[in-house]
Design a protein around this motif. Structure first.
Motif, PDB file in Angstrom:
ATOM      1  N   THR A  41      -9.113   2.623  13.274  1.00 55.10           N
ATOM      2  CA  THR A  41      -8.216   1.630  12.683  1.00 55.10           C
ATOM      3  C   THR A  41      -7.794   0.668  13.777  1.00 55.10           C
ATOM      4  OG1 THR A  41      -6.113   2.777  13.112  1.00 55.10           O
ATOM      5  CG2 THR A  41      -7.301   3.372  11.078  1.00 55.10           C
ATOM      6  N   ARG A  78      -3.901   8.250   6.886  1.00 54.82           N
ATOM      7  CA  ARG A  78      -5.274   7.848   7.197  1.00 54.82           C
ATOM      8  C   ARG A  78      -5.747   8.373   8.552  1.00 54.82           C
ATOM      9  NH1 ARG A  78      -6.605   3.338   3.871  1.00 54.82           N
ATOM     10  NH2 ARG A  78      -8.706   3.569   4.724  1.00 54.82           N
ATOM     11  N   LEU A 135       0.497   4.599   9.080  1.00 54.42           N
ATOM     12  CA  LEU A 135      -0.927   4.926   8.959  1.00 54.42           C
ATOM     13  C   LEU A 135      -1.169   6.425   8.779  1.00 54.42           C
ATOM     14  CD1 LEU A 135      -2.357   2.709  11.853  1.00 54.42           C
ATOM     15  CD2 LEU A 135      -2.342   2.179   9.409  1.00 54.42           C
ATOM     16  N   SER A 164      -4.746  -2.304  14.248  1.00 58.00           N
ATOM     17  CA  SER A 164      -3.553  -2.865  13.625  1.00 58.00           C
ATOM     18  C   SER A 164      -2.893  -3.868  14.543  1.00 58.00           C
ATOM     19  CB  SER A 164      -2.529  -1.758  13.310  1.00 58.00           C
ATOM     20  OG  SER A 164      -3.080  -0.747  12.504  1.00 58.00           O
ATOM     21  N   THR A 210      -3.619  -4.107   9.070  1.00 58.89           N
ATOM     22  CA  THR A 210      -4.534  -3.083   9.576  1.00 58.89           C
ATOM     23  C   THR A 210      -5.911  -3.242   8.976  1.00 58.89           C
ATOM     24  OG1 THR A 210      -2.725  -1.496   9.868  1.00 58.89           O
ATOM     25  CG2 THR A 210      -4.958  -0.600   9.789  1.00 58.89           C
ATOM     26  N   PHE A 253      -9.485  -1.117   8.533  1.00 61.07           N
ATOM     27  CA  PHE A 253      -9.962   0.264   8.534  1.00 61.07           C
ATOM     28  C   PHE A 253     -11.491   0.279   8.619  1.00 61.07           C
ATOM     29  CE2 PHE A 253      -5.934   0.217   6.296  1.00 61.07           C
ATOM     30  CZ  PHE A 253      -5.265   1.315   6.825  1.00 61.07           C
TER      31      PHE A 253
END
Length: 285
Positions: free
Chosen positions: A265, A232, A229, A267, A258, A260
Motif C-alpha cells: 500500500t 488491509r 488501513l 498512502s 491510498t 492498493f
C-alpha cells in the motif's frame, strides 16, 4: 565496549524534557556506545485501550503496529538526553520511521525492549541520527523499529536524502477518510504516549522552538494512517515506513489517500485541499 543500562521501569519523560531544556548538545561526531533496555515489560491494558481509542486502533488482543514504539520512546529519550549525546533533544524533529513486524504480539506476552543510537550523519538542514529499537519475547525478535531524528544546524546541501516512493500511483485515487484534528490533539496523544514535547502541547510552548502553532506528533499521524488501513494489512511479515514532510499544524483538517496493490500500500496524508503533503506511508509484505 557497549555500556548496557537496564531500567527497572519507564523513565519520566517530563523530567527528561525539563533536563533537556538546559542542555544544548555537543559538536562531537561520535555517538555514546550505550544500549538502554527494559526487561520483563508487561502491557498495561488500560493504557493500551486509551492509546487505541486516541489513535483509532481496534482492541483485539494484539498490540497495534505502532505500540511497541510507545514502549521504547522513553528509552530513546534516555539515550538522547545523555550528556555525551552530540545532538540537542529539544527541537529535534522526527523525519522518518521504519517498523518491521515479525509476528503479532499478544497483550499478555512479556517483552524485552532495548534501544541504541546509530548512524550519526549529515542532513541538508543539519544532522540526523537513527534510534533503533528491538523487542524480543523469550529471546526471539518480534518487532523492530528505526526512528530518524533531525537536529537543525549547519546545512549540508549535498547530503544524501531519504526520499519516499513516487506518488504516481495515487494520481487517480480519490480522497479517502477526512479527519479534523483539534487544537488539543497533541495533548490527547501526549496523555496516552507520555510524549510531552512542548512543540506538540500548546502554541505558546511551540513558538520559542520555531513553530507558529503546536504540531501533531508524527507518530500520532502515522498511527492514524495504519489504524485506518488495519484490515488491509497482515499481522506478520509487515514492513512499514513513513516519511514525515510538512508538520500538521493544530488545529487542521487532513485527508488520507491510498493506492492498493498486491503486497503493498502507498498512502499520503495531506491537507484538506491536497496542497500540502504531511506524510507518506508505504507498507509492504
Amino acid at each position: 565496549m557497549t555500556k548496557e543500562i537496564t531500567l527497572e521501569g519507564a523513565p519520566d519523560l517530563r523530567r527528561i524534557y525539563a533536563r533537556a531544556a538546559l542542555r544544548r548538545g555537543g559538536s562531537s561526531d561520535t555517538l555514546p556506545d550505550v544500549r538502554v533496555a527494559r526487561a520483563g515489560v508487561r502491557v498495561d491494558l488500560d493504557d493500551l485501550v486509551a492509546y487505541s481509542h486516541v489513535c483509532r486502533f481496534a482492541v483485539d488482543g494484539t498490540l497495534p503496529v505502532t505500540y511497541a514504539h510507545l514502549l521504547a520512546f522513553p528509552l530513546q529519550m534516555t539515550v538522547m538526553s545523555d550528556d555525551r549525546f552530540p545532538l540537542p533533544l529539544m527541537g529535534a524533529v522526527h523525519v522518518e520511521n521504519r517498523i518491521e513486524v515479525v509476528r503479532p504480539v499478544t497483550t499478555d506476552e512479556v517483552l524485552d525492549v532495548s534501544v541504541w543510537a546509530q548512524d550519526l550523519r549529515p542532513h541538508r538542514r543539519g544532522r540526523q541520527v537513527d534510534l533503533v529499537t528491538e523487542v524480543e519475547v523469550r529471546g526471539t525478535p518480534v518487532w523492530r523499529g528505526v526512528s530518524t531524528y533531525l537536529s537543525r544546524g549547519q546545512e549540508h546541501p549535498d547530503a544524501p536524502a531519504s526520499e519516499p516512493p513516487a506518488l504516481d500511483a495515487l494520481t487517480a485515487v480519490a480522497a479517502g477518510p477526512v479527519w479534523r484534528l483539534g487544537e488539543g490533539t497533541g495533548r490527547e496523544y501526549a496523555a496516552v504516549s507520555g510524549d510531552w514535547n512542548p512543540i506538540h502541547v500548546h502554541a505558546l510552548a511551540a513558538r520559542p522552538l520555531g513553530f507558529p502553532t503546536a504540531i501533531a506528533h508524527g507518530m500520532y499521524s502515522y498511527a492514524r494512517v495504519l489504524a485506518s488501513l488495519g484490515p488491509r494489512l497482515p499481522g506478520a511479515g509487515l514492513s512499514s515506513r513513513v516519511w514525515f514532510h510538512k508538520p500538521v499544524r493544530l488545529p487542521s483538517t487532513v485527508r488520507l489517500r491510498t493506492a492498493f496493490a498486491a503486497g503493498r500500500t502507498l498512502s499520503v496524508l495531506e491537507s484538506a485541499r491536497g496542497e500540502i503533503d504531511h506524510a507518506v506511508v508505504e507498507n509492504a509484505w
